[in-house]
Design an enzyme around this catalytic site. Structure first.
Site, short mmCIF file in Angstrom:
data_model
loop_
_atom_site.label_atom_id
_atom_site.label_comp_id
_atom_site.label_asym_id
_atom_site.label_seq_id
_atom_site.Cartn_x
_atom_site.Cartn_y
_atom_site.Cartn_z
N ASP A 8 43.88 49.57 33.75
CA ASP A 8 44.70 48.37 33.57
C ASP A 8 45.25 48.22 32.15
O ASP A 8 44.48 48.15 31.18
CB ASP A 8 43.88 47.11 33.88
CG ASP A 8 43.27 47.14 35.27
OD1 ASP A 8 42.54 48.10 35.58
OD2 ASP A 8 43.51 46.20 36.04
N GLU A 37 49.49 46.06 36.37
CA GLU A 37 49.56 44.68 36.84
C GLU A 37 49.28 43.63 35.77
O GLU A 37 49.58 42.47 35.96
CB GLU A 37 48.60 44.47 38.02
CG GLU A 37 47.14 44.67 37.64
CD GLU A 37 46.23 43.65 38.31
OE1 GLU A 37 46.67 43.00 39.27
OE2 GLU A 37 45.10 43.51 37.85
N ASN A 38 48.73 44.04 34.62
CA ASN A 38 48.46 43.11 33.52
C ASN A 38 49.30 43.41 32.29
O ASN A 38 49.01 42.92 31.19
CB ASN A 38 46.98 43.17 33.10
CG ASN A 38 46.02 42.78 34.21
OD1 ASN A 38 45.18 43.57 34.60
ND2 ASN A 38 46.16 41.58 34.71
N ASN A 65 45.73 42.31 42.00
CA ASN A 65 45.85 40.89 42.32
C ASN A 65 46.83 40.14 41.42
O ASN A 65 47.25 39.03 41.74
CB ASN A 65 44.47 40.21 42.26
CG ASN A 65 43.80 40.38 40.91
OD1 ASN A 65 43.62 41.50 40.44
ND2 ASN A 65 43.41 39.28 40.30
N HIS A 66 47.23 40.74 40.29
CA HIS A 66 48.20 40.10 39.40
C HIS A 66 49.61 40.66 39.56
O HIS A 66 50.50 40.32 38.78
CB HIS A 66 47.76 40.24 37.94
CG HIS A 66 46.55 39.43 37.59
ND1 HIS A 66 46.54 38.06 37.58
CD2 HIS A 66 45.29 39.82 37.25
CE1 HIS A 66 45.34 37.62 37.25
NE2 HIS A 66 44.56 38.67 37.05
N HIS A 145 41.55 48.75 43.59
CA HIS A 145 41.48 47.60 42.69
C HIS A 145 40.53 46.57 43.29
O HIS A 145 40.87 45.87 44.25
CB HIS A 145 42.89 47.02 42.55
CG HIS A 145 43.07 46.13 41.38
ND1 HIS A 145 43.27 46.60 40.10
CD2 HIS A 145 43.10 44.78 41.26
CE1 HIS A 145 43.43 45.60 39.27
NE2 HIS A 145 43.32 44.47 39.94
N HIS A 170 40.44 47.06 37.82
CA HIS A 170 40.30 45.60 37.91
C HIS A 170 39.29 45.02 36.94
O HIS A 170 39.55 43.99 36.32
CB HIS A 170 39.97 45.12 39.32
CG HIS A 170 39.80 43.63 39.41
ND1 HIS A 170 40.83 42.74 39.14
CD2 HIS A 170 38.72 42.85 39.73
CE1 HIS A 170 40.39 41.50 39.30
NE2 HIS A 170 39.13 41.54 39.64
N HIS A 172 38.14 46.28 34.13
CA HIS A 172 38.53 46.59 32.75
C HIS A 172 37.46 47.27 31.91
O HIS A 172 37.71 47.58 30.74
CB HIS A 172 39.03 45.34 32.01
CG HIS A 172 40.30 44.77 32.54
ND1 HIS A 172 41.15 43.99 31.76
CD2 HIS A 172 40.87 44.83 33.76
CE1 HIS A 172 42.19 43.61 32.49
NE2 HIS A 172 42.04 44.11 33.71
#
Length: 269
Positions: A8, A37-38, A65-66, A145, A170, A172
């Site tokens: 991520d 995604e982040n 999810n982001h 994830h 996810h 991290h």
């Protein structure tokens, strides 16, 4: 064939770290997959940020999810090799997998999201089955994830021998369980994060501590000029038969200089 998978990417520090690492290593890599995604201020993805990452040498961006935090993604997600989890309901914008050819080999890259402590999406185990059944590929790479380590491990064993690699994202925090499963699948519970080192999963320490002490909501912010940034992930080599022959974790730190630039740092945490 050599593949790099980076965990991520958290905001500007994460993007900077990815850029530095790829400047050093991209020529040796045939395919670079990054969880993005982040990457836009810690939440979601913008078109500008996506273009920057692709310009650094990233081939595919996976999600989680982001993925849809920045609503503008609906306007561009179909124009780039950007994945959202394949187990979102049918009709959700974007794609959950890509079938691409590299060095004469068909590579299937799948993004999936777990369901324990996460959104209630379709069953990722069955979604994997369907995708693999419908797409012939020489190499299958999955970004799984998920929050629960048990769900990640269960998925790894479930697809062992059918997926070439299952790379968790996810949480991290890079885990120390990179290994080959009994039937030949490369597995790690979490590939880690690209972002600020002295932070709480890439976000500011003060805001994170406040949330845990006060039990009150506070906006999390990505550190603007961290002293140290890191790249975490996995690099692996696949032979002509689709078998993993070499693999290692990626964990590289870069330290900020007085002029604001970052250079490779060989120290330890």
């Amino acid at each position: 064939m050599k593949v790099a998978f980076l965990g991520d990417v958290v905001g500007r520090p994460g993007r900077r770290a990815v850029h530095l690492w790829l400047e050093e290593n991209r020529k040796e890599i045939d395919l670079c997959i990054v969880n993005g995604e982040n990457s836009a201020a810690g939440f979601g993805l913008t078109e500008k940020v996506a273009k920057n990452l692709f310009s650094y040498g990233v081939d595919v961006l996976t999600g989680g999810n982001h993925t849809f935090d920045k609503k503008e993604i609906f306007q561009f997600i179909d124009n780039y090799p950007i994945l959202r989890p394949a187990n979102y309901p049918e009709g959700t914008p974007g794609k959950g997998y890509f079938l691409i050819e590299v060095k004469g080999k068909k590579i299937l890259v799948i993004s999936l999201m777990g369901r324990v402590f996460m959104e209630c999406l379709d069953n990722p185990f069955f979604v994997f089955d369907k995708i693999v059944e419908e797409n012939e590929a020489d190499i299958v790479i999955v970004d799984f994830h998920a929050e629960a380590t048990s769900e990640k491990q269960a998925f790894g064993f479930y697809v062992d021998g059918r997926a070439t690699a299952v790379l968790g994202t996810h949480t991290h925090i890079q885990t120390a369980d990179l290994r080959i499963l009994p039937q030949g699948t490369l597995y790690i519970t979490d590939a880690g994060m690209c972002g600020a080192v002295d932070a709480i999963i890439g976000m500011g320490k003060e805001e994170g501590i406040y949330r845990f002490i006060k039990q009150l909501p506070v906006k999390l912010k990505v550190p603007e000029k961290p002293e140290r940034i890191q790249v975490s992930g996995v690099i692996f080599e696949v032979d002509k038969n689709g078998k993993i022959v070499n693999f290692e974790r990626i964990f590289q730190i870069y330290k900020r200089s007085e002029d604001g630039s970052y250079t490779r740092w060989e120290g330890t945490l």
